[in-house]
Design a protein around this motif. Structure first.
Motif, PDB file in Angstrom:
ATOM      1  N   THR A 197       0.820  -1.207   0.000  1.00  0.00           N
ATOM      2  CA  THR A 197       0.000   0.000   0.000  1.00  0.00           C
ATOM      3  C   THR A 197       0.857   1.261   0.000  1.00  0.00           C
ATOM      4  N   VAL A 198       1.881   1.284   0.822  1.00  0.00           N
ATOM      5  CA  VAL A 198       2.749   2.459   0.947  1.00  0.00           C
ATOM      6  C   VAL A 198       3.411   2.808  -0.381  1.00  0.00           C
ATOM      7  N   PHE A 199       3.827   1.799  -1.139  1.00  0.00           N
ATOM      8  CA  PHE A 199       4.573   2.058  -2.364  1.00  0.00           C
ATOM      9  C   PHE A 199       3.696   2.224  -3.605  1.00  0.00           C
ATOM     10  N   GLN A 200       2.367   2.166  -3.442  1.00  0.00           N
ATOM     11  CA  GLN A 200       1.474   2.446  -4.568  1.00  0.00           C
ATOM     12  C   GLN A 200       1.462   3.951  -4.840  1.00  0.00           C
ATOM     13  N   ALA A 201       1.228   4.299  -6.088  1.00  0.00           N
ATOM     14  CA  ALA A 201       1.117   5.717  -6.441  1.00  0.00           C
ATOM     15  C   ALA A 201      -0.037   6.356  -5.679  1.00  0.00           C
ATOM     16  N   GLY A 202       0.197   7.535  -5.219  1.00  0.00           N
ATOM     17  CA  GLY A 202      -0.820   8.323  -4.522  1.00  0.00           C
ATOM     18  C   GLY A 202      -0.506   9.774  -4.827  1.00  0.00           C
ATOM     19  N   ALA A 203      -0.396  10.581  -3.785  1.00  0.00           N
ATOM     20  CA  ALA A 203       0.032  11.966  -3.985  1.00  0.00           C
ATOM     21  C   ALA A 203       1.456  12.002  -4.552  1.00  0.00           C
ATOM     22  N   LEU A 204       2.247  10.990  -4.205  1.00  0.00           N
ATOM     23  CA  LEU A 204       3.592  10.816  -4.776  1.00  0.00           C
ATOM     24  C   LEU A 204       3.559   9.655  -5.758  1.00  0.00           C
ATOM     25  N   ASP A 205       4.289   9.787  -6.845  1.00  0.00           N
ATOM     26  CA  ASP A 205       4.346   8.675  -7.798  1.00  0.00           C
ATOM     27  C   ASP A 205       5.296   7.592  -7.270  1.00  0.00           C
ATOM     28  N   GLU A 206       5.245   6.421  -7.906  1.00  0.00           N
ATOM     29  CA  GLU A 206       6.020   5.275  -7.437  1.00  0.00           C
ATOM     30  C   GLU A 206       7.528   5.526  -7.526  1.00  0.00           C
ATOM     31  N   LYS A 207       7.986   6.227  -8.533  1.00  0.00           N
ATOM     32  CA  LYS A 207       9.414   6.522  -8.662  1.00  0.00           C
ATOM     33  C   LYS A 207       9.889   7.366  -7.479  1.00  0.00           C
ATOM     34  N   THR A 208       9.139   8.396  -7.153  1.00  0.00           N
ATOM     35  CA  THR A 208       9.512   9.267  -6.042  1.00  0.00           C
ATOM     36  C   THR A 208       9.549   8.484  -4.735  1.00  0.00           C
ATOM     37  N   LYS A 209       8.576   7.614  -4.534  1.00  0.00           N
ATOM     38  CA  LYS A 209       8.552   6.807  -3.314  1.00  0.00           C
ATOM     39  C   LYS A 209       9.771   5.896  -3.232  1.00  0.00           C
ATOM     40  N   GLN A 210      10.183   5.341  -4.360  1.00  0.00           N
ATOM     41  CA  GLN A 210      11.369   4.488  -4.356  1.00  0.00           C
ATOM     42  C   GLN A 210      12.635   5.303  -4.112  1.00  0.00           C
ATOM     43  N   LEU A 211      12.702   6.509  -4.645  1.00  0.00           N
ATOM     44  CA  LEU A 211      13.857   7.375  -4.376  1.00  0.00           C
ATOM     45  C   LEU A 211      13.929   7.731  -2.888  1.00  0.00           C
ATOM     46  N   ILE A 212      12.787   7.984  -2.287  1.00  0.00           N
ATOM     47  CA  ILE A 212      12.748   8.239  -0.845  1.00  0.00           C
ATOM     48  C   ILE A 212      13.235   7.002  -0.099  1.00  0.00           C
ATOM     49  N   ALA A 213      12.788   5.835  -0.525  1.00  0.00           N
ATOM     50  CA  ALA A 213      13.197   4.586   0.129  1.00  0.00           C
ATOM     51  C   ALA A 213      14.703   4.383   0.027  1.00  0.00           C
ATOM     52  N   VAL A 214      15.285   4.680  -1.135  1.00  0.00           N
ATOM     53  CA  VAL A 214      16.736   4.554  -1.299  1.00  0.00           C
ATOM     54  C   VAL A 214      17.450   5.502  -0.329  1.00  0.00           C
ATOM     55  N   ALA A 215      16.983   6.737  -0.251  1.00  0.00           N
ATOM     56  CA  ALA A 215      17.604   7.711   0.647  1.00  0.00           C
ATOM     57  C   ALA A 215      17.496   7.259   2.104  1.00  0.00           C
ATOM     58  N   VAL A 216      16.313   6.848   2.515  1.00  0.00           N
ATOM     59  CA  VAL A 216      16.112   6.407   3.901  1.00  0.00           C
ATOM     60  C   VAL A 216      16.946   5.159   4.191  1.00  0.00           C
ATOM     61  N   ALA A 217      17.034   4.260   3.228  1.00  0.00           N
ATOM     62  CA  ALA A 217      17.833   3.045   3.416  1.00  0.00           C
ATOM     63  C   ALA A 217      19.290   3.385   3.691  1.00  0.00           C
ATOM     64  N   HIS A 218      19.789   4.453   3.071  1.00  0.00           N
ATOM     65  CA  HIS A 218      21.166   4.862   3.327  1.00  0.00           C
ATOM     66  C   HIS A 218      21.311   5.496   4.708  1.00  0.00           C
ATOM     67  N   VAL A 219      20.329   6.260   5.133  1.00  0.00           N
ATOM     68  CA  VAL A 219      20.392   6.866   6.465  1.00  0.00           C
ATOM     69  C   VAL A 219      20.269   5.787   7.540  1.00  0.00           C
ATOM     70  N   THR A 220      19.399   4.819   7.338  1.00  0.00           N
ATOM     71  CA  THR A 220      19.236   3.741   8.320  1.00  0.00           C
ATOM     72  C   THR A 220      20.306   2.671   8.154  1.00  0.00           C
ATOM     73  N   GLN A 221      21.086   2.767   7.088  1.00  0.00           N
ATOM     74  CA  GLN A 221      22.191   1.863   6.785  1.00  0.00           C
ATOM     75  C   GLN A 221      21.740   0.409   6.710  1.00  0.00           C
ATOM     76  N   CYS A 222      20.653   0.200   5.986  1.00  0.00           N
ATOM     77  CA  CYS A 222      20.108  -1.150   5.801  1.00  0.00           C
ATOM     78  C   CYS A 222      20.563  -1.697   4.443  1.00  0.00           C
ATOM     79  N   PRO A 223      21.529  -2.605   4.429  1.00  0.00           N
ATOM     80  CA  PRO A 223      22.015  -3.119   3.151  1.00  0.00           C
ATOM     81  C   PRO A 223      20.940  -3.855   2.359  1.00  0.00           C
ATOM     82  N   TYR A 224      20.045  -4.530   3.061  1.00  0.00           N
ATOM     83  CA  TYR A 224      18.971  -5.248   2.368  1.00  0.00           C
ATOM     84  C   TYR A 224      18.042  -4.270   1.658  1.00  0.00           C
ATOM     85  N   CYS A 225      17.731  -3.171   2.337  1.00  0.00           N
ATOM     86  CA  CYS A 225      16.850  -2.158   1.752  1.00  0.00           C
ATOM     87  C   CYS A 225      17.514  -1.468   0.566  1.00  0.00           C
TER      88      CYS A 225
END
Length: 113
Positions: free
Chosen positions: A36-64
Motif C-alpha cells: 500500500t505504501v509504495f502504490q502511487a498516490g500523492a507521490l508517484d512510485e518513482k519518487t517513493k522508491q527514491l525516498i526509500a533509497v535515501a532512507v535506506a542509506h540513512v538507516t544503513q540497511c544493506p537489504y533495503c
C-alpha cells in the motif's frame, strides 16, 4: 576477519519462509502495508522508491539498499537521480550530527563553570 555475510547473511527464500512461519499474521500485515505504501498516490512510485533509497542509506540497511535501488530504476529513476537522493540523505545525516552539537555545547557550558 569478518566478512559481510557474517554480519549480513544472504537473503534466501528458505530464510524468508522460516521468518514468515514464526509470525505469519504479522508478515501478511507488513506485506500489505508495504504494498500500500509504495502504490502511487500523492507521490508517484518513482519518487517513493527514491525516498526509500535515501532512507535506506540513512538507516544503513544493506537489504533495503539492494531492494529499493533496482526498484527505483524499474520505476524510471536514473542513476543520477538515485545518487542525488543518496546525497540528500547524506546531507540530512551530517546536518543532524552537526545540529546535535548544540547539546554538547550546552553540556560543555554547564560543566566549565
Amino acid at each position: 576477519m569478518m566478512n559481510n555475510t557474517d554480519m549480513f547473511p544472504n537473503k534466501t527464500r528458505e530464510l524468508a519462509e522460516k521468518k514468515a512461519a514464526l509470525a505469519p499474521q504479522n508478515v501478511e500485515a507488513w506485506r500489505n502495508f508495504s504494498k500500500t505504501v509504495f502504490q502511487a498516490g500523492a507521490l508517484d512510485e518513482k519518487t517513493k522508491q527514491l525516498i526509500a533509497v535515501a532512507v535506506a542509506h540513512v538507516t544503513q540497511c544493506p537489504y533495503c539498499i539492494r531492494a529499493h535501488t533496482p526498484q527505483a530504476m524499474r520505476k524510471g529513476a536514473s542513476k543520477e537521480e538515485i545518487m542525488e537522493a543518496i546525497w540528500v540523505a547524506s546531507e540530512m545525516r551530517a546536518g543532524a550530527a552537526y545540529a546535535h552539537a548544540t547539546l554538547a555545547m550546552e553540556e560543555m557550558e554547564k560543566h566549565s563553570k
